[in-house]
Design an enzyme around this catalytic site. Structure first.
Site, short mmCIF file in Angstrom:
data_model
loop_
_atom_site.label_atom_id
_atom_site.label_comp_id
_atom_site.label_asym_id
_atom_site.label_seq_id
_atom_site.Cartn_x
_atom_site.Cartn_y
_atom_site.Cartn_z
N GLY A 21 2.80 -9.08 -3.77
CA GLY A 21 2.36 -7.78 -2.86
C GLY A 21 1.65 -6.61 -3.91
N GLY A 25 1.12 0.03 -2.60
CA GLY A 25 2.36 0.40 -2.28
C GLY A 25 3.56 0.40 -3.44
N GLY A 27 4.86 -2.42 -4.82
CA GLY A 27 4.29 -3.46 -5.66
C GLY A 27 3.58 -2.99 -6.70
CB SER A 138 15.44 -2.71 3.76
OG SER A 138 15.24 -1.45 4.60
CE1 TYR A 164 10.79 -4.87 6.73
CE2 TYR A 164 12.47 -3.27 7.08
CZ TYR A 164 11.44 -3.81 6.12
OH TYR A 164 11.32 -3.09 5.08
#
Length: 288
Positions: A21, A25, A27, A138, A164
């Site tokens: 990724g 962002g 990444g 997260s 998520y």
């Protein structure tokens, strides 16, 4: 400890890093610093045109290879083409979707992309890894629950936040069990996890309504700031199994340090069970 900044990342000349990724962002911000510090960086991305644009903007030794974590065939193809040492694998790519969707293999999209894809990729590449595996998780994991009878969210109404959080809990459990297995195998490779904090990215700045847009505008930090806990996990003095995150605002902003995790994220039996289920679902076992 002084506030962690990108300037503290050591010289990485002769090192190779894979960042999933990495086309935008967190990444891309992570990859840019790694490349600036001398690493050869491979952006493993679903959209190779976007990845190529990001690579050109970074400078340094950056290349792009196709990888779709929502397809186990794509994961296997990427790993089959890799035949050299990799010092650092950053499992950064992830997704969050409002409506229930499935991967190419029939898994709920968030669980499949955020956990099962990286699980398979890591184990397929593990014989090549010489340094660290970093999984971007997260603090949403604290709200996560793993229903092993309904990992595909088929039996109850789908909720984006619930799916998520479960996938982010899976990231931490995966890191813990991977480290346990690496240690048992006598490997010097370490597995760590990072929480980037609240970051303004394409995923957080979607169509979440006026309140959400205001929160992103006034509370979220930049991808470059969000990359700091990832860089700390990747290159800092942290032990295997560590979890890093921002220093301030309840670990949502600024710098990087080691942070705690929920009791369930530290449950070894839960980690072992998830690993066994993940092997069964992906057909991929421990890579060493």
């Amino acid at each position: 400890m002084p506030t962690y900044t990108a300037a503290l990342v050591p010289d990485l000349t002769s090192r190779t890093a894979i960042v999933t990724g990495g086309g935008g962002g967190i990444g891309a911000a992570t990859a840019e610093v790694l490349a600036a510090r001398g690493a050869r960086v491979v952006l493993a991305v679903r959209d190779t045109d976007k990845g190529a644009r990001a690579a050109r903007a970074m400078g340094g030794r950056v290349e792009v290879r196709p990888l779709d974590l929502a397809s186990l065939d794509s994961v296997r193809a990427f790993a089959a083409r890799w035949d050299e040492p990799v010092d650092l694998l950053v499992n950064n790519a992830g997704t969050s979707v409002r409506e229930r969707r499935l991967t190419a293999d029939g898994f709920e999209l968030q669980f499949g992309t955020n956990h099962l894809g990286p699980f398979a990729l890591t184990n397929l590449l593990l014989r090549h890894v010489t340094g660290r595996v970093v999984s971007v998780s997260s603090q949403a994991e604290r709200m996560g629950r793993l229903d092993f009878d309904d990992l595909n969210s088929e039996r109850r109404p789908y909720r984006e936040s619930r799916a998520y959080a479960a996938s982010k809990l899976a990231n931490l459990l995966f890191t813990a069990e991977l480290q346990r297995r690496l240690t048992a195998a006598g490997s010097t490779v370490t597995a760590v996890a990072a929480h980037p904090g609240y970051v303004a990215t394409g995923m957080t700045a979607g169509d979440g309504g006026a309140v959400s847009r205001l929160a992103v505008r006034f509370l979220a930090q930049s991808p470059a700031q969000g990359a700091l806990p990832v860089l700390y996990a990747a290159t800092g003095d942290v032990p295997g199994g560590a979890f890093t995150g921002p220093e301030r605002a309840m670990h949502m902003r600024a710098g990087a340090q080691r942070i705690g995790r929920s009791r369930q994220a530290a449950d070894p039996e839960l980690a072992r069970r998830l690993w066994a289920v993940s092997e069964e679902l992906t057909g991929v076992g421990f890579g060493l």
